[in-house]
Design a protein around this motif. Structure first.
Motif, PDB file in Angstrom:
ATOM      1  N   SER A  48       0.847  -1.186   0.000  1.00 26.48           N
ATOM      2  CA  SER A  48       0.000   0.000   0.000  1.00 26.48           C
ATOM      3  C   SER A  48       0.890   1.245   0.000  1.00 26.48           C
ATOM      4  CB  SER A  48      -0.906   0.005   1.232  1.00 26.48           C
ATOM      5  OG  SER A  48      -1.606   1.224   1.334  1.00 26.48           O
ATOM      6  N   THR A  50       0.380   4.109   1.182  1.00 26.15           N
ATOM      7  CA  THR A  50       0.206   4.958   2.360  1.00 26.15           C
ATOM      8  C   THR A  50       0.606   4.205   3.622  1.00 26.15           C
ATOM      9  OG1 THR A  50      -2.106   4.255   2.563  1.00 26.15           O
ATOM     10  CG2 THR A  50      -1.662   6.222   1.257  1.00 26.15           C
ATOM     11  N   ASN A  53       1.793   1.064   5.248  1.00 26.23           N
ATOM     12  CA  ASN A  53       2.369   0.251   4.164  1.00 26.23           C
ATOM     13  C   ASN A  53       2.106  -1.234   4.337  1.00 26.23           C
ATOM     14  OD1 ASN A  53       4.983   2.549   4.493  1.00 26.23           O
ATOM     15  ND2 ASN A  53       3.618   2.524   2.732  1.00 26.23           N
ATOM     16  N   SER A  54       0.820  -1.589   4.544  1.00 22.55           N
ATOM     17  CA  SER A  54       0.456  -3.012   4.531  1.00 22.55           C
ATOM     18  C   SER A  54       0.674  -3.561   3.120  1.00 22.55           C
ATOM     19  CB  SER A  54      -1.008  -3.178   4.928  1.00 22.55           C
ATOM     20  OG  SER A  54      -1.233  -2.625   6.212  1.00 22.55           O
ATOM     21  N   ILE A  65      -4.095  -9.582   3.192  1.00 22.56           N
ATOM     22  CA  ILE A  65      -3.460  -8.302   3.511  1.00 22.56           C
ATOM     23  C   ILE A  65      -2.707  -8.453   4.835  1.00 22.56           C
ATOM     24  CG2 ILE A  65      -3.841  -5.860   3.980  1.00 22.56           C
ATOM     25  CD1 ILE A  65      -6.321  -5.996   2.232  1.00 22.56           C
ATOM     26  N   PHE A  89      -3.466  -1.948  -4.926  1.00 22.39           N
ATOM     27  CA  PHE A  89      -4.020  -0.844  -4.157  1.00 22.39           C
ATOM     28  C   PHE A  89      -4.164   0.409  -5.018  1.00 22.39           C
ATOM     29  CE2 PHE A  89      -2.060  -3.376  -0.744  1.00 22.39           C
ATOM     30  CZ  PHE A  89      -3.088  -3.376   0.197  1.00 22.39           C
ATOM     31  N   GLY A  93      -4.615   3.981  -0.842  1.00 22.15           N
ATOM     32  CA  GLY A  93      -4.672   2.807   0.012  1.00 22.15           C
ATOM     33  C   GLY A  93      -6.047   2.411   0.489  1.00 22.15           C
ATOM     34  N   LYS A  94      -7.121   3.053   0.000  1.00 24.55           N
ATOM     35  CA  LYS A  94      -8.475   2.772   0.489  1.00 24.55           C
ATOM     36  C   LYS A  94      -9.193   1.696  -0.321  1.00 24.55           C
ATOM     37  CE  LYS A  94      -9.164   7.408   2.404  1.00 24.55           C
ATOM     38  NZ  LYS A  94      -9.983   8.642   2.372  1.00 24.55           N
ATOM     39  N   LEU A  96      -8.988  -1.634  -3.279  1.00 23.50           N
ATOM     40  CA  LEU A  96      -8.152  -2.692  -3.842  1.00 23.50           C
ATOM     41  C   LEU A  96      -8.918  -3.349  -4.982  1.00 23.50           C
ATOM     42  CD1 LEU A  96      -5.810  -5.167  -2.151  1.00 23.50           C
ATOM     43  CD2 LEU A  96      -7.647  -6.139  -3.527  1.00 23.50           C
ATOM     44  N   VAL A 110     -10.867  -1.622   1.288  1.00 23.62           N
ATOM     45  CA  VAL A 110      -9.827  -2.293   2.075  1.00 23.62           C
ATOM     46  C   VAL A 110     -10.214  -2.356   3.540  1.00 23.62           C
ATOM     47  CG1 VAL A 110      -7.415  -2.173   2.819  1.00 23.62           C
ATOM     48  CG2 VAL A 110      -8.007  -1.664   0.443  1.00 23.62           C
TER      49      VAL A 110
END
Length: 522
Positions: A48, A50, A53-54, A65, A89, A93-94, A96, A110
Protein backbone atom coordinates in the motif's frame (compact mmCIF):
# COMPACT_ATOMS: atom_id res chain seq x y z
CA UNK A 1 79.30 -6.28 9.74
CA UNK A 2 77.47 -9.27 8.28
CA UNK A 3 74.31 -8.61 6.29
CA UNK A 4 70.99 -9.55 7.95
CA UNK A 5 69.23 -12.72 6.81
CA UNK A 6 66.52 -12.15 4.22
CA UNK A 7 63.34 -14.09 4.91
CA UNK A 8 61.80 -16.39 2.31
CA UNK A 9 59.24 -14.46 0.27
CA UNK A 10 55.89 -16.30 0.27
CA UNK A 11 54.05 -15.69 -3.01
CA UNK A 12 50.43 -16.28 -2.10
CA UNK A 13 47.69 -16.84 -4.68
CA UNK A 14 45.07 -14.06 -4.59
CA UNK A 15 41.70 -15.39 -3.46
CA UNK A 16 38.67 -14.58 -5.57
CA UNK A 17 35.78 -13.61 -3.33
CA UNK A 18 32.78 -11.35 -3.08
CA UNK A 19 33.58 -7.68 -3.53
CA UNK A 20 32.18 -6.06 -0.40
CA UNK A 21 30.47 -2.79 -1.34
CA UNK A 22 28.00 -0.46 0.34
CA UNK A 23 25.18 -2.31 -1.47
CA UNK A 24 26.45 -5.64 -0.14
CA UNK A 25 26.38 -4.35 3.43
CA UNK A 26 23.00 -2.69 2.85
CA UNK A 27 21.28 -5.86 1.64
CA UNK A 28 22.98 -8.10 4.19
CA UNK A 29 21.50 -5.87 6.86
CA UNK A 30 18.27 -7.90 6.86
CA UNK A 31 16.84 -10.01 9.65
CA UNK A 32 16.23 -13.73 9.39
CA UNK A 33 13.30 -14.23 6.97
CA UNK A 34 9.84 -14.97 8.32
CA UNK A 35 8.16 -17.58 6.09
CA UNK A 36 4.41 -17.87 5.66
CA UNK A 37 2.65 -20.75 3.93
CA UNK A 38 -0.25 -19.73 1.68
CA UNK A 39 -2.94 -21.76 -0.10
CA UNK A 40 -1.40 -21.70 -3.59
CA UNK A 41 1.26 -20.19 -5.82
CA UNK A 42 1.89 -16.50 -5.13
CA UNK A 43 0.79 -14.57 -8.24
CA UNK A 44 1.27 -10.98 -7.05
CA UNK A 45 2.61 -8.93 -4.11
CA UNK A 46 2.01 -5.20 -3.70
CA UNK A 47 2.53 -2.67 -0.91
CA UNK A 48 0.00 0.00 0.00
CA UNK A 49 1.45 3.42 -0.92
CA UNK A 50 0.21 4.96 2.36
CA UNK A 51 1.26 4.39 5.94
CA UNK A 52 1.54 1.88 7.56
CA UNK A 53 2.37 0.25 4.16
CA UNK A 54 0.46 -3.01 4.53
CA UNK A 55 1.01 -5.44 1.68
CA UNK A 56 -1.39 -7.61 -0.31
CA UNK A 57 -0.43 -11.17 -1.28
CA UNK A 58 -2.59 -12.63 -4.08
CA UNK A 59 -2.75 -16.43 -4.15
CA UNK A 60 -5.26 -19.18 -4.85
CA UNK A 61 -8.82 -17.81 -4.43
CA UNK A 62 -7.99 -14.98 -2.04
CA UNK A 63 -6.03 -11.81 -1.36
CA UNK A 64 -4.33 -11.72 2.04
CA UNK A 65 -3.46 -8.30 3.51
CA UNK A 66 -0.50 -8.43 5.93
CA UNK A 67 0.61 -5.90 8.52
CA UNK A 68 4.08 -4.50 7.85
CA UNK A 69 4.64 -4.18 11.61
CA UNK A 70 3.53 -7.52 13.07
CA UNK A 71 3.84 -9.47 9.75
CA UNK A 72 0.50 -11.11 10.56
CA UNK A 73 -2.63 -11.31 8.39
CA UNK A 74 -4.90 -8.31 8.95
CA UNK A 75 -7.64 -9.10 6.45
CA UNK A 76 -8.57 -11.83 4.01
CA UNK A 77 -10.57 -11.05 0.86
CA UNK A 78 -12.00 -14.31 -0.46
CA UNK A 79 -14.89 -13.32 -2.73
CA UNK A 80 -13.42 -15.33 -5.62
CA UNK A 81 -14.72 -18.60 -7.04
CA UNK A 82 -11.50 -19.30 -8.95
CA UNK A 83 -7.83 -18.29 -8.85
CA UNK A 84 -7.30 -14.57 -8.17
CA UNK A 85 -4.67 -12.33 -9.80
CA UNK A 86 -3.09 -8.90 -9.43
CA UNK A 87 -4.45 -7.58 -6.13
CA UNK A 88 -3.51 -3.87 -6.41
CA UNK A 89 -4.02 -0.84 -4.16
CA UNK A 90 -5.18 2.59 -5.21
CA UNK A 91 -2.63 5.31 -4.40
CA UNK A 92 -4.62 6.39 -1.31
CA UNK A 93 -4.67 2.81 0.01
CA UNK A 94 -8.47 2.77 0.49
CA UNK A 95 -9.50 0.58 -2.45
CA UNK A 96 -8.15 -2.69 -3.84
CA UNK A 97 -8.86 -4.24 -7.25
CA UNK A 98 -8.20 -7.82 -8.38
CA UNK A 99 -8.91 -10.05 -11.37
CA UNK A 100 -9.28 -13.78 -11.70
CA UNK A 101 -9.84 -16.85 -13.83
CA UNK A 102 -13.58 -16.07 -13.92
CA UNK A 103 -12.95 -13.11 -16.25
CA UNK A 104 -14.38 -10.65 -13.68
CA UNK A 105 -12.77 -7.61 -12.06
CA UNK A 106 -13.69 -6.99 -8.42
CA UNK A 107 -13.29 -3.73 -6.52
CA UNK A 108 -13.08 -3.88 -2.70
CA UNK A 109 -13.05 -1.47 0.21
CA UNK A 110 -9.83 -2.29 2.07
CA UNK A 111 -11.06 -1.23 5.51
CA UNK A 112 -14.36 -3.12 5.51
CA UNK A 113 -13.55 -5.78 2.84
CA UNK A 114 -16.89 -4.92 1.18
CA UNK A 115 -17.32 -5.73 -2.50
CA UNK A 116 -18.05 -2.37 -4.18
CA UNK A 117 -18.02 -3.08 -7.92
CA UNK A 118 -17.86 -6.03 -10.32
CA UNK A 119 -16.74 -5.23 -13.87
CA UNK A 120 -17.80 -7.66 -16.61
CA UNK A 121 -16.65 -7.70 -20.22
CA UNK A 122 -13.59 -9.93 -20.60
CA UNK A 123 -13.99 -13.44 -22.01
CA UNK A 124 -10.72 -14.78 -20.57
CA UNK A 125 -8.85 -14.85 -17.27
CA UNK A 126 -7.94 -11.33 -16.07
CA UNK A 127 -4.27 -11.22 -15.00
CA UNK A 128 -3.77 -7.43 -14.85
CA UNK A 129 -5.79 -4.92 -12.80
CA UNK A 130 -4.38 -1.47 -11.99
CA UNK A 131 -5.77 1.92 -11.03
CA UNK A 132 -5.07 4.94 -13.21
CA UNK A 133 -3.61 8.05 -11.63
CA UNK A 134 -6.95 9.96 -11.58
CA UNK A 135 -8.37 7.40 -9.05
CA UNK A 136 -11.75 7.16 -10.87
CA UNK A 137 -10.62 4.76 -13.61
CA UNK A 138 -8.81 1.45 -13.77
CA UNK A 139 -7.54 -0.76 -16.57
CA UNK A 140 -7.29 -4.51 -17.04
CA UNK A 141 -5.53 -7.03 -19.28
CA UNK A 142 -6.81 -10.53 -19.96
CA UNK A 143 -6.21 -13.82 -21.76
CA UNK A 144 -8.70 -12.72 -24.45
CA UNK A 145 -5.76 -10.57 -25.76
CA UNK A 146 -7.56 -7.32 -24.87
CA UNK A 147 -6.85 -4.31 -22.65
CA UNK A 148 -9.87 -2.50 -21.20
CA UNK A 149 -10.33 0.80 -19.37
CA UNK A 150 -13.17 1.05 -16.82
CA UNK A 151 -15.04 3.93 -15.18
CA UNK A 152 -15.41 3.18 -11.46
CA UNK A 153 -18.42 5.39 -10.53
CA UNK A 154 -20.49 4.19 -13.50
CA UNK A 155 -19.17 0.59 -13.36
CA UNK A 156 -18.80 0.74 -17.14
CA UNK A 157 -16.24 -0.12 -19.79
CA UNK A 158 -15.15 3.07 -21.59
CA UNK A 159 -12.34 1.84 -23.89
CA UNK A 160 -11.06 -1.45 -25.33
CA UNK A 161 -7.76 -2.16 -27.10
CA UNK A 162 -7.34 -5.41 -29.05
CA UNK A 163 -3.88 -4.94 -30.55
CA UNK A 164 -2.09 -7.74 -28.69
CA UNK A 165 -1.99 -11.14 -30.41
CA UNK A 166 -1.59 -13.24 -27.25
CA UNK A 167 -2.33 -13.23 -23.51
CA UNK A 168 -1.86 -9.90 -21.72
CA UNK A 169 -0.08 -10.80 -18.49
CA UNK A 170 1.34 -7.55 -17.07
CA UNK A 171 0.73 -3.82 -17.01
CA UNK A 172 1.38 -0.61 -15.11
CA UNK A 173 -0.10 2.90 -15.12
CA UNK A 174 1.95 6.06 -15.41
CA UNK A 175 2.69 8.08 -12.27
CA UNK A 176 3.04 11.30 -14.27
CA UNK A 177 -0.13 11.18 -16.41
CA UNK A 178 -3.79 10.31 -15.88
CA UNK A 179 -4.09 8.73 -19.33
CA UNK A 180 -0.91 6.71 -19.95
CA UNK A 181 -0.68 2.96 -19.34
CA UNK A 182 1.81 0.26 -20.33
CA UNK A 183 1.07 -3.42 -21.03
CA UNK A 184 3.11 -6.52 -21.82
CA UNK A 185 1.95 -9.68 -23.59
CA UNK A 186 3.01 -13.17 -24.53
CA UNK A 187 3.15 -11.95 -28.16
CA UNK A 188 6.57 -10.47 -27.15
CA UNK A 189 5.20 -6.89 -27.49
CA UNK A 190 5.12 -4.07 -24.97
CA UNK A 191 2.55 -1.38 -25.86
CA UNK A 192 2.10 2.14 -24.55
CA UNK A 193 -1.47 3.46 -24.64
CA UNK A 194 -2.99 6.92 -24.24
CA UNK A 195 -6.65 6.59 -23.22
CA UNK A 196 -7.46 9.78 -25.17
CA UNK A 197 -6.47 7.96 -28.41
CA UNK A 198 -8.05 4.86 -29.87
CA UNK A 199 -4.78 3.03 -30.63
CA UNK A 200 -1.41 2.42 -28.97
CA UNK A 201 1.11 5.23 -29.30
CA UNK A 202 4.26 3.07 -29.00
CA UNK A 203 5.14 -0.61 -29.51
CA UNK A 204 8.45 -2.36 -28.78
CA UNK A 205 9.44 -6.00 -29.27
CA UNK A 206 10.95 -7.61 -26.19
CA UNK A 207 11.81 -10.77 -28.12
CA UNK A 208 10.26 -13.20 -25.61
CA UNK A 209 6.94 -13.52 -23.72
CA UNK A 210 6.71 -10.53 -21.37
CA UNK A 211 6.07 -11.35 -17.71
CA UNK A 212 6.35 -7.92 -16.06
CA UNK A 213 6.78 -4.22 -16.90
CA UNK A 214 7.71 -1.13 -14.89
CA UNK A 215 7.89 2.56 -15.69
CA UNK A 216 9.85 5.35 -14.02
CA UNK A 217 7.82 8.13 -12.32
CA UNK A 218 8.69 10.57 -15.11
CA UNK A 219 7.34 8.15 -17.73
CA UNK A 220 10.31 8.64 -20.05
CA UNK A 221 11.91 5.22 -19.45
CA UNK A 222 10.24 1.84 -18.95
CA UNK A 223 11.50 -1.68 -18.24
CA UNK A 224 10.28 -5.07 -19.52
CA UNK A 225 11.08 -8.58 -18.27
CA UNK A 226 10.62 -11.81 -20.19
CA UNK A 227 12.59 -14.97 -20.75
CA UNK A 228 15.86 -14.64 -18.84
CA UNK A 229 16.45 -11.00 -19.84
CA UNK A 230 15.42 -7.56 -18.60
CA UNK A 231 15.36 -4.70 -21.13
CA UNK A 232 15.33 -0.95 -20.58
CA UNK A 233 13.61 1.29 -23.17
CA UNK A 234 13.53 5.03 -23.84
CA UNK A 235 9.94 6.04 -24.62
CA UNK A 236 10.88 9.62 -25.50
CA UNK A 237 13.19 8.39 -28.28
CA UNK A 238 10.50 6.29 -29.93
CA UNK A 239 11.15 3.09 -27.99
CA UNK A 240 14.95 2.98 -28.33
CA UNK A 241 16.58 0.07 -26.48
CA UNK A 242 18.96 1.44 -23.85
CA UNK A 243 20.38 -1.77 -22.41
CA UNK A 244 19.74 -5.50 -21.97
CA UNK A 245 20.40 -7.23 -18.65
CA UNK A 246 21.15 -10.97 -18.97
CA UNK A 247 21.99 -12.04 -15.42
CA UNK A 248 19.41 -14.79 -14.83
CA UNK A 249 19.49 -18.42 -15.97
CA UNK A 250 15.72 -18.92 -16.09
CA UNK A 251 12.58 -16.90 -16.70
CA UNK A 252 12.29 -13.52 -14.94
CA UNK A 253 8.84 -13.32 -13.35
CA UNK A 254 8.70 -10.04 -11.42
CA UNK A 255 10.31 -6.59 -11.15
CA UNK A 256 10.33 -3.97 -8.38
CA UNK A 257 11.90 -0.59 -7.67
CA UNK A 258 13.55 0.32 -4.38
CA UNK A 259 15.86 2.93 -2.80
CA UNK A 260 13.85 5.81 -4.28
CA UNK A 261 14.03 4.40 -7.83
CA UNK A 262 17.82 4.07 -7.70
CA UNK A 263 17.77 0.27 -7.58
CA UNK A 264 15.88 -2.40 -9.51
CA UNK A 265 15.03 -5.91 -8.27
CA UNK A 266 14.29 -8.86 -10.56
CA UNK A 267 12.96 -12.21 -9.31
CA UNK A 268 13.39 -15.34 -11.41
CA UNK A 269 12.54 -19.01 -11.52
CA UNK A 270 16.27 -19.66 -10.96
CA UNK A 271 15.64 -18.84 -7.25
CA UNK A 272 17.64 -15.59 -7.32
CA UNK A 273 16.74 -11.95 -6.80
CA UNK A 274 19.18 -9.68 -8.65
CA UNK A 275 19.62 -6.09 -7.51
CA UNK A 276 20.79 -3.58 -10.15
CA UNK A 277 22.21 -0.09 -9.84
CA UNK A 278 20.07 1.94 -12.28
CA UNK A 279 22.85 4.46 -12.89
CA UNK A 280 25.19 1.83 -14.34
CA UNK A 281 22.79 -1.16 -14.87
CA UNK A 282 25.26 -3.42 -13.05
CA UNK A 283 24.34 -6.15 -10.55
CA UNK A 284 25.33 -4.91 -7.09
CA UNK A 285 23.98 -7.81 -5.03
CA UNK A 286 22.22 -11.18 -5.32
CA UNK A 287 19.78 -12.77 -2.88
CA UNK A 288 19.25 -16.55 -2.89
CA UNK A 289 16.00 -18.33 -1.98
CA UNK A 290 15.01 -22.01 -1.63
CA UNK A 291 11.97 -21.84 -3.96
CA UNK A 292 11.13 -20.83 -7.54
CA UNK A 293 10.31 -17.11 -7.33
CA UNK A 294 7.17 -15.65 -8.88
CA UNK A 295 6.78 -12.23 -7.18
CA UNK A 296 8.88 -9.62 -5.36
CA UNK A 297 8.04 -6.30 -3.69
CA UNK A 298 9.80 -3.75 -1.47
CA UNK A 299 8.09 -1.34 0.92
CA UNK A 300 8.27 2.40 0.05
CA UNK A 301 10.64 3.01 2.99
CA UNK A 302 12.88 0.02 2.03
CA UNK A 303 12.37 -1.56 5.47
CA UNK A 304 10.58 -4.68 4.23
CA UNK A 305 11.39 -7.13 1.43
CA UNK A 306 8.71 -9.67 0.47
CA UNK A 307 9.21 -12.52 -2.00
CA UNK A 308 6.65 -15.10 -3.16
CA UNK A 309 7.25 -18.55 -4.64
CA UNK A 310 5.41 -21.01 -6.86
CA UNK A 311 5.24 -23.39 -3.89
CA UNK A 312 2.99 -20.96 -1.99
CA UNK A 313 5.64 -19.62 0.41
CA UNK A 314 5.98 -15.94 1.33
CA UNK A 315 9.40 -14.86 2.60
CA UNK A 316 9.32 -11.61 4.62
CA UNK A 317 12.52 -9.88 5.72
CA UNK A 318 12.73 -6.76 7.86
CA UNK A 319 15.69 -4.40 7.88
CA UNK A 320 17.60 -4.44 11.16
CA UNK A 321 17.28 -1.36 13.38
CA UNK A 322 20.19 1.03 13.17
CA UNK A 323 21.21 0.46 16.79
CA UNK A 324 21.83 -3.24 15.99
CA UNK A 325 24.26 -2.53 13.16
CA UNK A 326 26.46 0.07 14.83
CA UNK A 327 30.13 -0.30 13.84
CA UNK A 328 32.27 -2.22 16.28
CA UNK A 329 34.15 0.01 18.67
CA UNK A 330 37.89 -0.29 18.79
CA UNK A 331 39.18 -2.21 21.76
CA UNK A 332 40.57 0.13 24.36
CA UNK A 333 44.00 -0.99 25.45
CA UNK A 334 44.64 -1.34 29.15
CA UNK A 335 46.88 1.47 30.35
CA UNK A 336 48.83 -0.94 32.55
CA UNK A 337 50.08 -2.95 29.61
CA UNK A 338 49.77 -0.54 26.66
CA UNK A 339 52.64 1.54 25.35
CA UNK A 340 52.24 5.14 26.42
CA UNK A 341 53.42 8.17 24.53
CA UNK A 342 52.75 6.91 21.01
CA UNK A 343 51.57 10.34 19.91
CA UNK A 344 54.05 12.31 21.99
CA UNK A 345 56.16 14.78 19.99
CA UNK A 346 59.70 14.99 21.42
CA UNK A 347 61.37 18.32 22.10
CA UNK A 348 64.60 19.38 20.43
CA UNK A 349 66.61 18.73 23.61
CA UNK A 350 65.19 15.21 24.13
CA UNK A 351 67.38 12.18 23.45
CA UNK A 352 65.49 9.86 21.06
CA UNK A 353 66.11 6.10 21.50
CA UNK A 354 65.03 3.89 18.61
CA UNK A 355 63.27 0.66 19.56
CA UNK A 356 64.00 -2.22 17.22
CA UNK A 357 62.01 -5.40 17.49
CA UNK A 358 63.72 -8.72 17.22
CA UNK A 359 63.00 -10.41 13.92
CA UNK A 360 61.36 -13.80 14.52
CA UNK A 361 62.12 -16.46 11.91
CA UNK A 362 59.99 -19.43 10.98
CA UNK A 363 61.40 -22.95 11.27
CA UNK A 364 62.26 -23.30 7.59
CA UNK A 365 63.96 -19.85 7.58
CA UNK A 366 66.05 -20.81 10.61
CA UNK A 367 67.26 -23.91 8.79
CA UNK A 368 67.86 -21.99 5.56
CA UNK A 369 69.93 -19.48 7.53
CA UNK A 370 72.11 -22.36 8.75
CA UNK A 371 72.21 -23.91 5.23
CA UNK A 372 70.46 -27.03 6.54
CA UNK A 373 68.46 -27.54 3.35
CA UNK A 374 67.10 -31.01 4.11
CA UNK A 375 65.65 -29.90 7.46
CA UNK A 376 64.25 -26.73 5.84
CA UNK A 377 62.38 -28.89 3.32
CA UNK A 378 61.12 -31.13 6.15
CA UNK A 379 59.73 -28.06 7.96
CA UNK A 380 57.99 -26.85 4.79
CA UNK A 381 56.57 -30.32 4.09
CA UNK A 382 55.07 -30.72 7.57
CA UNK A 383 51.37 -31.59 7.27
CA UNK A 384 50.29 -28.41 9.10
CA UNK A 385 52.06 -26.35 6.41
CA UNK A 386 51.56 -28.25 3.17
CA UNK A 387 47.83 -28.83 3.73
CA UNK A 388 46.76 -25.46 5.13
CA UNK A 389 49.18 -23.23 3.23
CA UNK A 390 50.75 -24.95 0.20
CA UNK A 391 52.07 -21.58 -1.04
CA UNK A 392 54.67 -21.73 1.76
CA UNK A 393 55.86 -25.18 0.63
CA UNK A 394 56.10 -23.98 -2.97
CA UNK A 395 58.06 -20.86 -1.98
CA UNK A 396 60.55 -22.94 0.03
CA UNK A 397 61.04 -25.31 -2.93
CA UNK A 398 61.67 -22.31 -5.21
CA UNK A 399 64.13 -20.84 -2.72
CA UNK A 400 66.02 -24.16 -2.57
CA UNK A 401 66.18 -24.23 -6.39
CA UNK A 402 67.47 -20.63 -6.41
CA UNK A 403 70.17 -21.54 -3.87
CA UNK A 404 71.04 -24.71 -5.84
CA UNK A 405 70.28 -26.70 -2.71
CA UNK A 406 67.33 -28.71 -3.97
CA UNK A 407 69.37 -31.83 -4.78
CA UNK A 408 70.98 -32.02 -1.30
CA UNK A 409 67.56 -31.36 0.26
CA UNK A 410 66.00 -34.29 -1.64
CA UNK A 411 68.91 -36.68 -1.12
CA UNK A 412 68.79 -39.51 1.40
CA UNK A 413 65.03 -39.57 1.91
CA UNK A 414 62.98 -42.52 3.11
CA UNK A 415 59.87 -43.93 1.49
CA UNK A 416 57.47 -42.08 3.85
CA UNK A 417 59.06 -38.69 3.10
CA UNK A 418 58.98 -39.38 -0.65
CA UNK A 419 55.32 -40.38 -0.33
CA UNK A 420 54.47 -36.96 1.18
CA UNK A 421 56.33 -35.23 -1.65
CA UNK A 422 54.51 -37.20 -4.35
CA UNK A 423 51.15 -36.58 -2.69
CA UNK A 424 51.87 -32.83 -2.62
CA UNK A 425 52.81 -32.91 -6.32
CA UNK A 426 49.65 -34.87 -7.16
CA UNK A 427 47.38 -32.34 -5.45
CA UNK A 428 49.00 -29.19 -6.83
CA UNK A 429 50.68 -29.91 -10.18
CA UNK A 430 47.57 -28.83 -12.14
CA UNK A 431 47.75 -25.29 -10.72
CA UNK A 432 49.40 -22.84 -13.16
CA UNK A 433 51.63 -21.22 -10.51
CA UNK A 434 52.82 -24.60 -9.23
CA UNK A 435 53.22 -26.43 -12.52
CA UNK A 436 56.75 -25.47 -13.67
CA UNK A 437 58.34 -25.89 -10.25
CA UNK A 438 56.67 -29.23 -9.48
CA UNK A 439 57.53 -30.62 -12.93
CA UNK A 440 61.23 -29.93 -12.20
CA UNK A 441 60.92 -31.52 -8.74
CA UNK A 442 59.20 -34.57 -10.23
CA UNK A 443 61.93 -35.01 -12.84
CA UNK A 444 64.58 -34.80 -10.13
CA UNK A 445 62.80 -37.38 -7.97
CA UNK A 446 62.58 -39.82 -10.89
CA UNK A 447 66.26 -39.37 -11.57
CA UNK A 448 67.35 -39.83 -7.94
CA UNK A 449 64.89 -42.52 -6.78
CA UNK A 450 63.98 -44.52 -9.89
CA UNK A 451 65.05 -47.82 -8.35
CA UNK A 452 63.24 -47.24 -5.04
CA UNK A 453 60.03 -46.19 -6.81
CA UNK A 454 60.11 -49.36 -8.96
CA UNK A 455 60.44 -51.54 -5.84
CA UNK A 456 57.84 -49.74 -3.65
CA UNK A 457 54.15 -50.44 -4.24
CA UNK A 458 53.01 -47.23 -2.45
CA UNK A 459 55.40 -44.97 -4.37
CA UNK A 460 54.38 -46.63 -7.63
CA UNK A 461 50.70 -45.98 -6.86
CA UNK A 462 51.46 -42.32 -6.13
CA UNK A 463 53.37 -42.05 -9.39
CA UNK A 464 50.43 -43.49 -11.33
CA UNK A 465 48.08 -40.93 -9.79
CA UNK A 466 50.44 -38.10 -10.71
CA UNK A 467 50.57 -39.46 -14.25
CA UNK A 468 46.77 -39.56 -14.37
CA UNK A 469 46.56 -35.90 -13.29
CA UNK A 470 49.12 -34.89 -15.91
CA UNK A 471 47.32 -36.79 -18.68
CA UNK A 472 44.03 -35.17 -17.72
CA UNK A 473 45.61 -31.69 -17.89
CA UNK A 474 47.14 -32.49 -21.29
CA UNK A 475 43.72 -33.57 -22.62
CA UNK A 476 42.14 -30.36 -21.32
CA UNK A 477 44.86 -28.27 -22.95
CA UNK A 478 44.26 -30.01 -26.28
CA UNK A 479 40.55 -29.21 -26.05
CA UNK A 480 41.37 -25.59 -25.23
CA UNK A 481 43.68 -25.34 -28.25
CA UNK A 482 40.88 -26.71 -30.46
CA UNK A 483 38.46 -24.11 -29.09
CA UNK A 484 41.03 -21.35 -29.62
CA UNK A 485 41.54 -22.51 -33.21
CA UNK A 486 37.80 -22.40 -33.87
CA UNK A 487 37.57 -18.92 -32.35
CA UNK A 488 40.53 -17.70 -34.43
CA UNK A 489 38.78 -18.96 -37.58
CA UNK A 490 35.55 -17.14 -36.64
CA UNK A 491 37.41 -13.92 -35.85
CA UNK A 492 39.38 -14.13 -39.11
CA UNK A 493 36.19 -14.65 -41.12
CA UNK A 494 34.49 -11.70 -39.39
CA UNK A 495 37.54 -9.49 -39.95
CA UNK A 496 37.80 -10.39 -43.65
CA UNK A 497 34.08 -9.73 -44.13
CA UNK A 498 34.43 -6.33 -42.48
CA UNK A 499 37.49 -5.55 -44.65
CA UNK A 500 35.58 -6.48 -47.82
CA UNK A 501 32.69 -4.23 -46.85
CA UNK A 502 35.11 -1.37 -46.16
CA UNK A 503 36.87 -1.82 -49.51
CA UNK A 504 33.53 -1.91 -51.35
CA UNK A 505 32.53 1.34 -49.69
CA UNK A 506 35.89 2.85 -50.66
CA UNK A 507 35.44 1.84 -54.31
CA UNK A 508 31.96 3.32 -54.32
CA UNK A 509 33.31 6.58 -52.94
CA UNK A 510 36.06 6.67 -55.61
CA UNK A 511 33.49 6.21 -58.37
CA UNK A 512 31.45 9.15 -57.13
CA UNK A 513 34.15 11.78 -57.79
CA UNK A 514 33.03 15.39 -58.36
CA UNK A 515 33.42 15.09 -62.16
CA UNK A 516 31.40 11.87 -62.21
CA UNK A 517 28.70 13.39 -60.08
CA UNK A 518 28.58 16.45 -62.38
CA UNK A 519 28.34 14.22 -65.47
CA UNK A 520 25.52 12.24 -63.89
CA UNK A 521 23.66 15.42 -63.05
CA UNK A 522 23.97 16.59 -66.71
Amino acid sequence: MAASFKKTVIKSTPRVGENVTSDTNYWKNLEVPVTKKEYGAITHIEFSPTEPNSFAVTNSTRVQIYSSKSLQILKTISRFKDVAYSGSFRDDGKLLVAGGDEGLIRLFDVEGRALLRVFKGHTGAVHVTKFLRDRVRLFSGADDNSVAVWDIPREAQIATYKEHQDYVRCGVSSLSSNDILLTGSYDHKVKLYDTRIGDSVLTVDHGQPVEDVLTFPTGGIFISAGGNVVKVWDALSGGRLLTTLCNHHKQVMSLAFCSNYQRLLSASLDRHVKIYDLSSYQVVHTLDYPGTLTAVAVSPDDNLLVVGTAEGLVSIQKRKPEDEVMPKKKKVQNSRFGLKGKTHIPDEDDYHVEHTRKDHLTKYDKFLKKFEYSRALDAAMHWTVRLSNPDVTLSVLQELIRREGIRPALAGREEKSLSHLLRFIEKNIYKPRYMNTLIDIMALLLEMYKGLIDQSHDLGAHLKRVNHVVQREVALMKQLYEVMGTMDTLFAAATSQQTNQTSELGLADERLTPSTAAAQSV
